[in-house]
Write a protein that holds these residues in place. Structure first.
Motif, PDB file in Angstrom:
ATOM      1  N   ARG A  18      33.656 -29.696  -1.531  1.00 33.62           N
ATOM      2  CA  ARG A  18      33.834 -29.637  -0.085  1.00 33.62           C
ATOM      3  C   ARG A  18      34.991 -30.526   0.370  1.00 33.62           C
ATOM      4  O   ARG A  18      35.716 -30.180   1.309  1.00 33.62           O
ATOM      5  CB  ARG A  18      32.536 -30.038   0.617  1.00 33.62           C
ATOM      6  CG  ARG A  18      31.399 -29.044   0.419  1.00 33.62           C
ATOM      7  CD  ARG A  18      30.137 -29.549   1.101  1.00 33.62           C
ATOM      8  NE  ARG A  18      30.244 -29.460   2.543  1.00 33.62           N
ATOM      9  CZ  ARG A  18      29.854 -28.413   3.262  1.00 33.62           C
ATOM     10  NH1 ARG A  18      29.334 -27.351   2.674  1.00 33.62           N
ATOM     11  NH2 ARG A  18      29.979 -28.412   4.566  1.00 33.62           N
ATOM     12  N   GLN A  22      38.152 -28.983   2.234  1.00 37.53           N
ATOM     13  CA  GLN A  22      38.540 -29.421   3.574  1.00 37.53           C
ATOM     14  C   GLN A  22      39.951 -30.010   3.605  1.00 37.53           C
ATOM     15  O   GLN A  22      40.717 -29.759   4.531  1.00 37.53           O
ATOM     16  CB  GLN A  22      37.535 -30.450   4.098  1.00 37.53           C
ATOM     17  CG  GLN A  22      36.173 -29.865   4.431  1.00 37.53           C
ATOM     18  CD  GLN A  22      35.141 -30.946   4.731  1.00 37.53           C
ATOM     19  OE1 GLN A  22      35.176 -32.046   4.184  1.00 37.53           O
ATOM     20  NE2 GLN A  22      34.187 -30.634   5.596  1.00 37.53           N
ATOM     21  N   PRO A 102      33.220 -25.357   4.781  1.00 37.30           N
ATOM     22  CA  PRO A 102      34.529 -25.572   5.405  1.00 37.30           C
ATOM     23  C   PRO A 102      35.250 -24.262   5.686  1.00 37.30           C
ATOM     24  O   PRO A 102      34.944 -23.219   5.098  1.00 37.30           O
ATOM     25  CB  PRO A 102      35.280 -26.401   4.347  1.00 37.30           C
ATOM     26  CG  PRO A 102      34.209 -27.069   3.560  1.00 37.30           C
ATOM     27  CD  PRO A 102      33.081 -26.074   3.506  1.00 37.30           C
TER      28      PRO A 102
END
Length: 203
Positions: A18, A22, A102
């Motif tokens: 993640r 991101q 995301p």
């Protein structure tokens, strides 16, 4: 037990994934990865072999997480390649619209950053894109178009998929993204129809 790791490897990979998703590889410092996973720098290196190796494992984790969904969608309509492509884009758009993950796509973001990646990781990103292209190409095989046309269409579908991810990160609405996907499906259908051989007539 002595020497046993006190963390879940897959959970740590999901959290690190993640961060890369991101921020991108270049803007994901070890401190951020450590904060997300709860691991110190030494533990990150010990468990995953450093940032570059961790990134590669996160790419594989991402691909394996969504690959089954893509494969199922593309294989669900063996006699209808157009419907298979529509189903593929439905899965892609559902993932993009999922508020729990995301924005965009880790592979698309990584592909855009390929010039800044180490050669092994850049090659790995390309291999994942090639795998996606092969998957789409197989779904298109049951049509009357020739191999060259189907190769081009598979590349086109993958390109549109990556574009959807980029547009979503730029703030495009779900309606706008679905319009792009719908027009892409129309292009695939029209291209296959034009490539269909003319029926033979007998005098």
């Amino acid at each position: 037990m002595s020497g046993r790791k006190q963390f879940d490897v897959n959970e740590a990979l999901d959290k690190a994934m993640r961060v890369f998703w991101q921020r991108g590889y270049a803007d994901a410092p070890l401190d951020a990865l450590g904060s997300a996973t709860g691991l110190g720098r030494g533990s990150l290196y010990g468990a995953f072999g450093g940032k570059s190796a961790l990134f590669r494992q996160c790419l594989d984790r991402y691909a394996s997480t969504y690959a089954a969904q893509y494969e199922q969608a593309l294989a669900a309509h063996p006699a209808d390649p157009i419907r298979a492509v529509e189903a593929f884009f439905d899965v892609v758009l559902d993932r993009i619209a999922d508020p729990t993950v995301p924005a965009g796509c880790l592979i698309a973001q990584s592909a855009a950053q390929s010039p800044t990646l180490e050669e092994d990781n850049s090659s790995h990103v390309r291999a994942l894109l090639d795998t996606q292209r092969t998957r789409v190409r197989a779904a298109l095989a049951d049509s009357s178009a020739g191999p060259e046309v189907l190769d081009e269409l598979a590349t086109f579908v993958v390109a549109v998929n990556q574009s959807l991810a980029v547009l979503s990160r730029a703030g495009a609405s779900n309606a706008e993204l679905r319009t792009v996907a719908r027009l892409a499906c129309t292009t695939v259908a029209d291209t296959i129809a034009r490539a269909r051989p003319e029926p033979t007539t007998h005098n």
